[in-house]
Design an enzyme around this catalytic site. Structure first.
Site, PDB file in Angstrom:
ATOM      1  N   PRO A 107     -43.269  -2.794 -25.589  1.00 18.74           N
ATOM      2  CA  PRO A 107     -41.949  -2.757 -25.205  1.00 18.74           C
ATOM      3  C   PRO A 107     -41.612  -1.894 -23.880  1.00 18.74           C
ATOM      4  O   PRO A 107     -42.406  -0.875 -23.574  1.00 18.74           O
ATOM      5  CB  PRO A 107     -41.323  -1.828 -26.108  1.00 18.74           C
ATOM      6  N   GLY A 109     -40.698   0.450 -21.331  1.00 19.23           N
ATOM      7  CA  GLY A 109     -40.190   2.249 -21.819  1.00 19.23           C
ATOM      8  C   GLY A 109     -41.426   2.991 -22.305  1.00 19.23           C
ATOM      9  O   GLY A 109     -41.369   4.092 -22.479  1.00 19.23           O
ATOM     10  N   CYS A 110     -42.276   2.083 -22.866  1.00 22.12           N
ATOM     11  CA  CYS A 110     -43.512   2.750 -23.454  1.00 22.12           C
ATOM     12  C   CYS A 110     -44.788   2.762 -22.555  1.00 22.12           C
ATOM     13  O   CYS A 110     -44.745   2.181 -21.632  1.00 22.12           O
ATOM     14  CB  CYS A 110     -44.157   1.865 -24.729  1.00 22.12           C
ATOM     15  N   ILE A 111     -45.500   3.988 -22.633  1.00 22.43           N
ATOM     16  CA  ILE A 111     -46.837   4.122 -21.926  1.00 22.43           C
ATOM     17  C   ILE A 111     -48.043   4.233 -22.838  1.00 22.43           C
ATOM     18  O   ILE A 111     -47.965   4.171 -23.930  1.00 22.43           O
ATOM     19  CB  ILE A 111     -46.677   5.459 -21.060  1.00 22.43           C
TER      20      ILE A 111
ATOM     21  N   MET C   1     -43.756   6.248 -22.389  1.00 19.52           N
ATOM     22  CA  MET C   1     -43.156   6.975 -23.415  1.00 19.52           C
ATOM     23  C   MET C   1     -43.642   6.466 -24.576  1.00 19.52           C
ATOM     24  O   MET C   1     -43.640   5.204 -24.882  1.00 19.52           O
ATOM     25  CB  MET C   1     -41.504   6.925 -23.029  1.00 19.52           C
TER      26      MET C   1
END
Lengths: 111, 99, 132
Positions: A107, A109-111, C1
């Protein structure tokens, strides 16, 4: 790029194990990726996986987890569209882990 | 001479410079963001129409489709695909790309 | 994030007015797609987000794109997901639409059309303006 082999065919994945080519995906690959994530797939898992694939088809992105939760609640009802239910199915995160099994990119925005 | 423009005419002056320099009988191929110029209703359309008696205007079909503009192409503009792009390049002795 | 961070809602932070200004056509450069991704990420921080489309940026919202021929992702569909990310303030500038022969009916999402003076005052009241 690393490759995984499922049913005699090779598929490319990225360094985190996400399928590179969305169109490569099928149920068998989903099962293989789930096993890798130590998730035993039930009908409830498939419901979310299929939901994610439909979401991607419609919007061309993998949803952030809170967007997923909200969208699941809308489509499948509030007893499924909540964090507790989704994290029980996918302990490492309904967005990240379920997307991986569904053959979607990580997704945004995920790291 | 084949002139190739790839920048939006409403953002840069590449198309304007090209149309000023292109001599009668030349071909002008619009690709990428330049294809908006051959769609009806826009400010750039008038420049294209004014140039049409002297120049043959081409536009790359896949770029129009990708931008949702394939249904708005001005009359007299010839659409080409990638094969047609190659043909245009080979048919002309020289190419000028207005980057 | 991580999913966990992504999941933080409410929070203690200050809510600022963020405006993302889109002025580039899609596909020809990477600005439109990058700008959209930044907006989607910003949604996790529960700020007051507006998206503005002016100049060639209005082309980002044209409906009926088919990108198969140029082999890139059709991210125009993603603008329709913005509502689910609680980003509902989408504005287009009338002057830019008129100059390109476009009307609201040509766009893939519901927008508010502003004249240039209205757009200017909206821009002036922002805390942060980020341009693509």
């Amino acid at each position: 790029m690393p490759m995984v082999e499922v049913a005699g065919k090779s598929f490319e994945v990225d360094e985190e194990g996400y399928l590179t080519n969305l169109a490569d995906w099928n149920k068998e690959i989903g099962e293989y990726l789930a096993k890798d994530e130590k998730v035993e797939l039930t009908d409830s898992h498939w419901e979310v996986i299929n939901f994610l694939r439909e979401y991607y088809e419609e919007y061309q992105i993998a949803p952030a987890v809170r967007v997923l939760t909200k969208a699941v609640a809308k489509k499948l009802g509030p007893d499924k569209g909540n964090n507790k239910y989704l994290y029980e199915l996918f302990p490492y995160g309904p967005a990240k882990q379920a997307c991986k099994i569904a053959g979607l990119p990580k997704p945004t925005g995920c790291i | 001479m084949l002139h190739i423009v790839n920048k939006s005419a409403t953002e840069r002056n590449s198309l304007e410079s090209c149309l000023r320099m292109a001599t009668k009988g030349s071909a002008v191929l619009l690709i990428e963001d330049a294809v908006y110029a051959v769609t009806s209703g826009g400010e750039a359309a008038a420049k294209i129409q004014a140039a049409m008696p002297d120049l043959q205007i081409y536009a790359l079909g896949p770029d129009l489709e990708a931008r949702g503009m394939a249904g708005r192409v001005l009359d007299g503009v010839k659409l080409v695909d990638y094969g047609g792009f190659v043909d245009l390049v080979t048919e002309h002795n020289t190419c000028q790309s207005w980057l | 994030m991580s999913d966990m961070m992504d999941d933080m809602e409410g929070g203690e932070g200050v809510v600022k007015k963020f405006m993302f200004v889109n002025r580039k056509a899609p596909h020809g450069t990477v600005y439109a797609l990058e700008g959209l991704e930044v907006v989607l990420i910003s949604a996790a921080f529960d700020q007051d987000v507006s998206m503005v489309f002016t100049d060639d940026g209005v082309y980002e919202l044209i409906k009926g794109m088919n990108t198969k021929g140029i082999e890139v992702k059709d991210f125009s569909k993603t603008y329709r997901a913005l509502e689910g990310y609680d980003i509902e303030k989408l504005y287009v500038e009338k002057t830019s639409m008129d100059a390109r022969g476009l009307t609201e009916d040509d766009l893939i999402v519901d927008v508010t059309v502003l004249d240039s003076a209205e757009m200017a005052s909206l821009m002036a009241e922002q805390d942060v303006v980020i341009s693509f």
